[in-house]
Design a protein around this motif. Structure first.
Motif, mmCIF file in Angstrom:
data_model
loop_
_atom_site.group_PDB
_atom_site.id
_atom_site.type_symbol
_atom_site.label_atom_id
_atom_site.label_comp_id
_atom_site.label_asym_id
_atom_site.label_seq_id
_atom_site.Cartn_x
_atom_site.Cartn_y
_atom_site.Cartn_z
ATOM 1 N N THR A 265 9.175 110.338 69.489
ATOM 2 C CA THR A 265 10.257 110.010 68.559
ATOM 3 C C THR A 265 11.402 111.012 68.665
ATOM 4 O OG1 THR A 265 8.675 109.014 67.026
ATOM 5 C CG2 THR A 265 10.831 109.630 66.140
ATOM 6 N N VAL A 266 11.074 112.290 68.663
ATOM 7 C CA VAL A 266 12.121 113.318 68.696
ATOM 8 C C VAL A 266 12.918 113.257 69.995
ATOM 9 C CG1 VAL A 266 12.534 115.807 68.751
ATOM 10 C CG2 VAL A 266 10.915 114.845 67.101
ATOM 11 N N LEU A 267 12.222 113.142 71.126
ATOM 12 C CA LEU A 267 12.925 113.129 72.407
ATOM 13 C C LEU A 267 13.810 111.891 72.556
ATOM 14 C CD1 LEU A 267 10.257 114.462 74.932
ATOM 15 C CD2 LEU A 267 12.199 115.670 73.943
ATOM 16 N N VAL A 268 13.338 110.740 72.089
ATOM 17 C CA VAL A 268 14.156 109.532 72.187
ATOM 18 C C VAL A 268 15.410 109.658 71.330
ATOM 19 C CG1 VAL A 268 14.240 107.076 71.616
ATOM 20 C CG2 VAL A 268 12.274 107.996 72.825
ATOM 21 N N VAL A 269 15.251 110.152 70.112
ATOM 22 C CA VAL A 269 16.403 110.294 69.228
ATOM 23 C C VAL A 269 17.419 111.283 69.802
ATOM 24 C CG1 VAL A 269 17.147 111.096 66.954
ATOM 25 C CG2 VAL A 269 15.145 109.609 67.155
ATOM 26 N N VAL A 270 16.926 112.372 70.377
ATOM 27 C CA VAL A 270 17.818 113.435 70.855
ATOM 28 C C VAL A 270 18.445 113.111 72.209
ATOM 29 C CG1 VAL A 270 17.899 115.853 71.599
ATOM 30 C CG2 VAL A 270 16.645 115.221 69.531
ATOM 31 N N LEU A 271 17.689 112.482 73.100
ATOM 32 C CA LEU A 271 18.119 112.360 74.496
ATOM 33 C C LEU A 271 18.600 110.977 74.913
ATOM 34 C CD1 LEU A 271 15.313 114.449 76.249
ATOM 35 C CD2 LEU A 271 17.615 115.195 75.618
ATOM 36 N N GLN A 272 18.374 109.932 74.101
ATOM 37 C CA GLN A 272 18.679 108.592 74.556
ATOM 38 C C GLN A 272 20.147 108.408 74.943
ATOM 39 O OE1 GLN A 272 16.249 105.526 74.653
ATOM 40 N NE2 GLN A 272 17.803 105.663 76.234
ATOM 41 N N LEU A 273 21.056 108.939 74.157
ATOM 42 C CA LEU A 273 22.481 108.804 74.468
ATOM 43 C C LEU A 273 22.831 109.512 75.783
ATOM 44 C CD1 LEU A 273 24.301 109.187 71.029
ATOM 45 C CD2 LEU A 273 24.517 107.276 72.632
ATOM 46 N N ARG A 274 22.251 110.684 76.009
ATOM 47 C CA ARG A 274 22.547 111.427 77.237
ATOM 48 C C ARG A 274 22.030 110.683 78.461
ATOM 49 N NH1 ARG A 274 21.033 117.706 75.491
ATOM 50 N NH2 ARG A 274 22.383 117.786 73.637
ATOM 51 N N VAL A 275 20.836 110.130 78.355
ATOM 52 C CA VAL A 275 20.285 109.374 79.484
ATOM 53 C C VAL A 275 21.117 108.125 79.741
ATOM 54 C CG1 VAL A 275 18.285 108.086 80.310
ATOM 55 C CG2 VAL A 275 17.964 110.275 79.139
ATOM 56 N N ALA A 277 24.205 107.668 79.253
ATOM 57 C CA ALA A 277 25.495 108.004 79.849
ATOM 58 C C ALA A 277 25.411 108.097 81.373
ATOM 59 C CB ALA A 277 26.007 109.318 79.271
ATOM 60 N N LYS A 278 24.204 108.297 81.898
ATOM 61 C CA LYS A 278 24.030 108.388 83.346
ATOM 62 C C LYS A 278 23.917 107.015 84.007
ATOM 63 C CE LYS A 278 23.665 112.914 83.057
ATOM 64 N NZ LYS A 278 24.722 113.809 83.585
ATOM 65 N N VAL A 279 23.730 105.975 83.207
ATOM 66 C CA VAL A 279 23.560 104.623 83.749
ATOM 67 C C VAL A 279 24.719 103.774 83.242
ATOM 68 C CG1 VAL A 279 22.037 102.624 83.912
ATOM 69 C CG2 VAL A 279 21.068 104.928 83.739
ATOM 70 N N GLU A 280 25.786 103.708 84.035
ATOM 71 C CA GLU A 280 26.997 103.024 83.601
ATOM 72 C C GLU A 280 27.271 101.742 84.366
ATOM 73 O OE1 GLU A 280 30.132 105.873 83.875
ATOM 74 O OE2 GLU A 280 29.554 106.885 82.016
ATOM 75 N N GLU A 281 26.436 101.425 85.346
ATOM 76 C CA GLU A 281 26.626 100.169 86.074
ATOM 77 C C GLU A 281 25.302 99.746 86.708
ATOM 78 O OE1 GLU A 281 26.312 101.676 90.127
ATOM 79 O OE2 GLU A 281 26.944 99.651 89.663
ATOM 80 N N PRO A 282 25.191 98.474 87.093
ATOM 81 C CA PRO A 282 23.889 97.930 87.487
ATOM 82 C C PRO A 282 23.178 98.666 88.607
ATOM 83 C CG PRO A 282 25.470 96.166 87.138
ATOM 84 C CD PRO A 282 26.244 97.436 87.060
ATOM 85 N N GLN A 284 23.263 101.816 89.343
ATOM 86 C CA GLN A 284 22.652 103.021 88.784
ATOM 87 C C GLN A 284 21.386 102.674 88.019
ATOM 88 O OE1 GLN A 284 25.977 104.536 86.513
ATOM 89 N NE2 GLN A 284 26.586 105.955 88.138
ATOM 90 N N ALA A 285 21.402 101.526 87.339
ATOM 91 C CA ALA A 285 20.197 101.069 86.638
ATOM 92 C C ALA A 285 19.074 100.792 87.631
ATOM 93 C CB ALA A 285 20.516 99.821 85.820
ATOM 94 N N ALA A 286 19.416 100.204 88.777
ATOM 95 C CA ALA A 286 18.411 99.940 89.802
ATOM 96 C C ALA A 286 17.818 101.242 90.329
ATOM 97 C CB ALA A 286 19.024 99.127 90.942
ATOM 98 N N ALA A 287 18.654 102.260 90.509
ATOM 99 C CA ALA A 287 18.149 103.556 90.964
ATOM 100 C C ALA A 287 17.247 104.195 89.911
ATOM 101 C CB ALA A 287 19.323 104.480 91.290
ATOM 102 N N ALA A 288 17.576 103.988 88.639
ATOM 103 C CA ALA A 288 16.762 104.560 87.561
ATOM 104 C C ALA A 288 15.364 103.970 87.540
ATOM 105 C CB ALA A 288 17.447 104.350 86.216
ATOM 106 N N LEU A 330 12.697 106.523 78.350
ATOM 107 C CA LEU A 330 14.154 106.699 78.244
ATOM 108 C C LEU A 330 14.876 106.003 79.397
ATOM 109 C CD1 LEU A 330 14.265 110.454 77.187
ATOM 110 C CD2 LEU A 330 14.968 108.516 75.777
ATOM 111 N N MET A 331 14.328 106.140 80.604
ATOM 112 C CA MET A 331 14.949 105.491 81.759
ATOM 113 C C MET A 331 14.756 103.985 81.729
ATOM 114 S SD MET A 331 14.190 108.197 84.843
ATOM 115 C CE MET A 331 12.583 108.731 84.278
ATOM 116 N N ARG A 332 13.565 103.562 81.330
ATOM 117 C CA ARG A 332 13.289 102.124 81.268
ATOM 118 C C ARG A 332 14.155 101.421 80.238
ATOM 119 N NH1 ARG A 332 10.754 99.883 76.712
ATOM 120 N NH2 ARG A 332 9.068 101.419 76.841
ATOM 121 N N SER A 333 14.399 102.076 79.105
ATOM 122 C CA SER A 333 15.120 101.420 78.024
ATOM 123 C C SER A 333 16.551 101.071 78.407
ATOM 124 C CB SER A 333 15.127 102.311 76.777
ATOM 125 O OG SER A 333 15.837 103.511 77.022
ATOM 126 N N VAL A 334 17.152 101.851 79.313
ATOM 127 C CA VAL A 334 18.524 101.527 79.733
ATOM 128 C C VAL A 334 18.541 100.686 81.009
ATOM 129 C CG1 VAL A 334 19.610 103.500 78.606
ATOM 130 C CG2 VAL A 334 18.689 103.775 80.900
#
Length: 435
Positions: A265-275, A277-282, A284-288, A330-334
């Protein structure tokens, strides 16, 4: 909308933490009937996503989401009075169906409203959802500590009322005028121009252009959705795999189990926005997706190494595995959401996303069975095999996604969009203002 999700997930967190005990101690179900009840509910939940996608192509998403909240209000409220198992079974099944349908509709609504801020919205959604789950679990702990029949009823009533509040907030959320989730273009733009139109005409009800396959006949998208089941296994590992492996196969203290949820819970709340931000187009999502597979491999490898370790060593390794499983989440969710949207033809996005949403529902049903019946039965070798399999499938998923993106971006001989039905949809392709 985000506040509505927070209220929804707070109620759902209370229900998730107390439902099993409610069915056992208040309703009086034995283990066999409880398993049948939860199994039937899980199967019903699988149908929720495609049903929501199908209806979203014909009715306003906001209205459908409100209906799902009110449906769950009715079914959860009825548990205050229902005691017969033959009545309880369909009531709980419909509740789970409405729950999965609501989550898919939230994704569709966000795809429509968030526009180019889709990834940011998803990050905020994940953060608010996890905060809601944590708050709900905390409130449930208070009720469970009291332990009376009235305390259980209060938890159910609070959950039901959270759906009513969420429906009221969704009703107040405005949808952009003229921006449909899917758009049906006229087959003959010249005819539209001759009729005085200055842009491709749109129909009032979204429709798939004639001759285009739906998601159930689109083998490429079905392949993506099928592979995405394995890309959701972090959920079962956190909820089922880690606690059971700790209890049955390590000397780590049982009091460590709640720490897994706290870390997640803590890591998702704290880091989700930062993660996000690294996936801004499809692409990049495929690489994730590949990073997801490698992270899951590392997590499973650590779990395999805890067998025979001392209490302290096992505790440290298990906590590290919880961190890795959360990093994978975190990576899967985006990546999963972005690819589900980007790989779907724009003209039929609602029905396609309904099919994609089945991956998580199927995983929730099959994942625990896979872990308990196969992986943990095989011991450390089972974890190593699972991690390697997910890593390989993540590579296949990336290739599948990139190949489809290339096909969608390639112009047809006449210079129009490719046969897949649309150009590649990046995060900036959807007009927008801002689960």
């Amino acid at each position: 909308m985000l506040f509505a999700q927070l209220l929804d997930r707070t109620g759902t967190g209370m229900w998730a933490a107390s439902s099993v005990l409610f069915f056992v101690f208040v309703i009086g179900l034995d283990a066999g009937r409880l398993g049948l009840l939860l199994g039937a509910a899980a199967v019903a939940g699988i149908a929720g996503s495609p049903l929501a996608g199908h209806l979203a192509g014909r009715f306003p998403v906001r209205s459908l989401l409100i209906a799902c909240h009110l449906l769950r209000l009715a079914t959860l409220g009825s548990l205050l009075f229902v005691t017969r198992f033959d009545v309880l079974l369909p009531v709980v099944a419909v509740t789970y169906l409405g729950d999965r349908a609501a989550k898919t509709l939230e994704m569709l609504f966000a795809t429509r409203v968030a526009g180019e801020r889709r990834a940011t919205y998803q990050a905020l959604s994940r953060s608010s959802a996890n905060a809601g789950y944590a708050l709900g679990a905390g409130l449930a702990a208070i009720g469970l500590a009291v332990g009376t029949h009235e305390a259980y009823q209060a938890l159910i009533l609070a959950n039901a009322l959270s759906f009513l509040a969420a429906a009221a907030l969704v009703r107040r959320t405005r949808e952009p005028r003229g921006r449909g989730l899917v758009t049906a273009r006229t087959a003959d733009p010249a005819a539209a121009a001759a009729a005085g139109a200055t842009a491709p005409a749109t129909s009032a009800v979204p429709a798939l252009p004639p001759g285009r396959p739906g998601p159930w006949r689109d083998r490429g998208y079905l392949r993506f959705a099928l592979l995405d089941i394995a890309m959701n296994l972090d959920d079962s590992i956190l909820a089922v795999g880690l606690p059971l492996w700790l209890v049955d196969h390590t000397d780590a203290p049982h009091t460590l189990v709640p720490a897994f949820l706290v870390i997640n819970t803590v890591l998702v709340v704290v880091l989700q926005l930062r993660v996000s931000a690294k996936v801004e187009e499809p692409r990049q999502a495929a690489a994730a997706v590949v990073l997801y597979g490698l992270t899951m491999l590392a997590c499973c490898t650590l779990l395999a190494g805890t067998a025979g370790a001392g209490a302290w060593a096992a505790s440290i390794v298990l906590l590290t595995a919880a961190v890795l499983a959360t990093a994978a989440e975190l990576m899967r969710s985006v990546s999963s959401w972005e690819l589900a949207v980007s790989l779907a033809p724009e003209e039929a996005r609602a029905s396609y996303l309904g099919v994609a949403g089945m991956a998580q529902s199927i995983q929730k049903s099959a994942g625990p069975l896979l872990l308990t019946g196969v992986v943990m039965t095989a011991g450390p070798a089972g974890w190593l095999t699972l991690g390697a399999a997910v890593a390989v499938l993540s590579t296949v998923q990336r290739r599948t996604a990139v190949r489809r993106l290339d096909a969608m971006a390639a112009p047809s001989p006449c210079g129009a969009a490719s046969p897949s039905g649309s150009l590649a949809v990046s995060i900036r392709d959807l007009p927008g203002s801002g689960r």
